[in-house]
Design an enzyme around this catalytic site. Structure first.
Site, PDB file in Angstrom:
ATOM      1  N   HIS A  82       4.107  54.085 -42.627  1.00  0.00           N
ATOM      2  CA  HIS A  82       4.581  52.744 -42.976  1.00  0.00           C
ATOM      3  C   HIS A  82       4.316  51.785 -41.829  1.00  0.00           C
ATOM      4  O   HIS A  82       4.425  52.152 -40.673  1.00  0.00           O
ATOM      5  CB  HIS A  82       6.072  52.767 -43.293  1.00  0.00           C
ATOM      6  N   ASP A 161      16.506  48.350 -52.369  1.00  0.00           N
ATOM      7  CA  ASP A 161      15.436  47.737 -51.571  1.00  0.00           C
ATOM      8  C   ASP A 161      14.556  46.876 -52.466  1.00  0.00           C
ATOM      9  O   ASP A 161      14.091  45.811 -52.054  1.00  0.00           O
ATOM     10  CB  ASP A 161      14.602  48.807 -50.852  1.00  0.00           C
ATOM     11  N   ARG A 168      14.390  38.690 -49.995  1.00  0.00           N
ATOM     12  CA  ARG A 168      14.030  38.377 -48.605  1.00  0.00           C
ATOM     13  C   ARG A 168      12.687  37.655 -48.557  1.00  0.00           C
ATOM     14  O   ARG A 168      12.482  36.757 -47.741  1.00  0.00           O
ATOM     15  CB  ARG A 168      13.961  39.672 -47.775  1.00  0.00           C
ATOM     16  N   SER A 183      15.364  48.456 -44.934  1.00  0.00           N
ATOM     17  CA  SER A 183      14.368  48.423 -46.003  1.00  0.00           C
ATOM     18  C   SER A 183      13.392  49.595 -45.857  1.00  0.00           C
ATOM     19  O   SER A 183      13.121  50.337 -46.818  1.00  0.00           O
ATOM     20  CB  SER A 183      13.617  47.080 -45.935  1.00  0.00           C
ATOM     21  N   LYS A 187      13.868  53.670 -48.076  1.00  0.00           N
ATOM     22  CA  LYS A 187      12.912  54.193 -49.072  1.00  0.00           C
ATOM     23  C   LYS A 187      12.195  55.438 -48.562  1.00  0.00           C
ATOM     24  O   LYS A 187      11.872  56.333 -49.333  1.00  0.00           O
ATOM     25  CB  LYS A 187      11.955  53.133 -49.610  1.00  0.00           C
TER      26      LYS A 187
END
Ligand code: URA
Length: 432
Positions: A82, A161, A168, A183, A187
């Site tokens: 990520h 999320d 957001r 966030s 996940k």
């Protein structure tokens, strides 16, 4: 609980109780709290911050807001990756097939565009048919078929999320460390891979503008992961200019295909390989053998072949000629000559959003063809009038002259060359 009181407490800088954090997350996932109150709480957290305990509460409540896929139990070798968000960052699209082509399964729960950044899900939406709303058994099926599963937050998994992310995006509440940590990690933990590579971006195109803030974000993300038993490798990387030379959805898919074909943008390729090395190191390879294998997979066509398999396994059509194209292009010339001393990555990201590559309101349709190409990089010598960028206009009506001026102003041109900035600012490893 009267949620107005919880908003007021955070507004006044007080710590939320665990019950208040849980009510916030439950209200977001089940629709019991309206968007206006959710947005007010997000802004209060953005301005006032959150303690480590509140952040951990947020992560856990958001993780538990939907299903827990526990993919790491079914596929213990699986690695997740990520990025904290930047511009021209199509690493995930290359990382997944490349690492899978080396025999290491990749599970990703990706996000859509956030603020001035374009997200992996929006880029994948540029591929006709590509489906990212998956259930846990479909994710396992994709892993078995092509070694990669890329999923979106949904009603099933990480629904909190999903909701808060969309809010957001359009309420200027993205650059908050606790909200970013919650966030990302909620996940990741809901999907349940035991190994995670993180790319924490730092600089003008990132949400963390300085190395100190990026390091704080990296430490917070890793702390949450380690407490959950995840093994992580984290790179803090330069985002003081767009990573690759293209911004926008179809554009970034093309950039990824170029790298997978063994060519492509040098910085995008270099960073992807370094992150992929970390993924293979987590799977037990040495960094040296990992780097050699990754280069081989890029050169011999197997990474590109795996990309086509990944696209097909997710229902998509890998034919590149079907990607959307802009209806017109407009050059951005340099106003004077010199060296490119700095590029305002966030500024270019907002220009891409204005062109249609991102959302300005909830529910906005993203124009998959819109975006821009960057022709000049930090350190380049530029002649007056030389193109710095090309704006790629889709079907949104835009004030093109204003955007051209903003784009030109995003490149700071000076008489002397700037000092060189390394692409990788820090490497952090952590074992559970
Ligand atoms: N990526 C995410 O999934 N969430 C953030 O808040 C930032 C980047």
């Amino acid at each position: 609980m009267n949620f107005v009181e919880a908003i007021a407490r955070k507004r006044d800088g007080l710590e939320l109780t665990s019950a208040e954090v849980q009510a916030f997350v439950r209200g977001a996932s089940h629709g019991q709290i309206g968007d206006e109150q959710l947005a007010a709480m997000l802004m209060a957290i953005c301005i006032r911050g959150a303690s480590e305990r509140e952040t951990q509460d947020l992560v856990e409540a958001m993780r538990d807001s939907g299903a827990s896929w526990k993919l790491g139990e079914a596929v213990p070798d699986a690695v997740d990756k990520h990025s904290t968000g930047g511009v021209g960052d199509s690493v995930s699209l290359v990382f997944a097939p490349l690492v899978a082509a080396c025999g290491v399964p990749v599970v990703m729960m990706a996000g859509a565009g956030l603020g001035h950044t374009q997200g992996t899900l929006d880029k994948l939406a540029a591929i006709p048919g590509f489906r990212t709303v998956l259930g846990g058994s479909e994710a396992l099926d994709r892993l078995a078929r092509c070694g990669v599963s890329i999923a979106a937050q949904s009603e099933d998994i990480a629904p909190a999320d999903r909701k808060l992310y969309l809010l957001r995006d359009v309420t200027a509440t993205v650059p908050s460390l606790p909200l970013i940590v919650a966030s990302i990690m909620s996940k990741k933990l809901a999907v349940g891979a035991h190994r995670l590579v993180l790319d924490v971006k730092c600089g003008s195109g990132a949400f963390c503008k300085t190395p100190e803030v990026a390091r704080r974000l990296a430490d917070a993300l890793m702390g949450v992961g380690q407490r959950a038993g995840v093994t992580l490798r984290t790179l803090i990387t330069d985002m003081s200019q767009p990573l690759g030379d293209r911004l926008g959805c179809a554009n970034e898919v093309r950039a990824a295909i170029e790298v997978l074909s063994g060519a492509g943008d040098r910085r995008l390729r270099e960073l992807t390989v370094e992150l992929a090395v970390e993924g293979l190191v987590l799977a037990g390879r040495t960094a040296e053998s990992a780097r050699a294998e990754l280069e081989r997979r890029l050169a011999d066509g197997s990474a590109l072949a795996r990309w086509a398999e990944v696209v097909r396994a997710h229902g998509g059509d890998p034919d590149e000629s079907r990607l959307a194209r802009p209806s017109r292009t407009v050059l951005v010339p340099a106003r004077h000559g010199g060296f490119v001393a700095a590029i305002d990555g966030e500024g270019l990201g907002w220009i891409a959003v204005a062109l249609g590559a991102g959302r300005r309101r909830q529910g906005d349709r993203v124009d998959l063809s819109a975006g821009l190409r960057v022709h000049a990089r930090v350190g380049d010598r530029i002649e007056p009038g030389q193109p710095l960028a090309t704006l790629e206009v889709g079907d949104r009506s835009v004030e093109i002259d204003a955007l051209v001026s903003r784009a030109a102003a995003a490149f700071r041109i000076e008489g002397d060359p700037p000092p060189k900035t390394p692409l990788i600012l820090a490497r952090l490893g952590g074992a559970a």
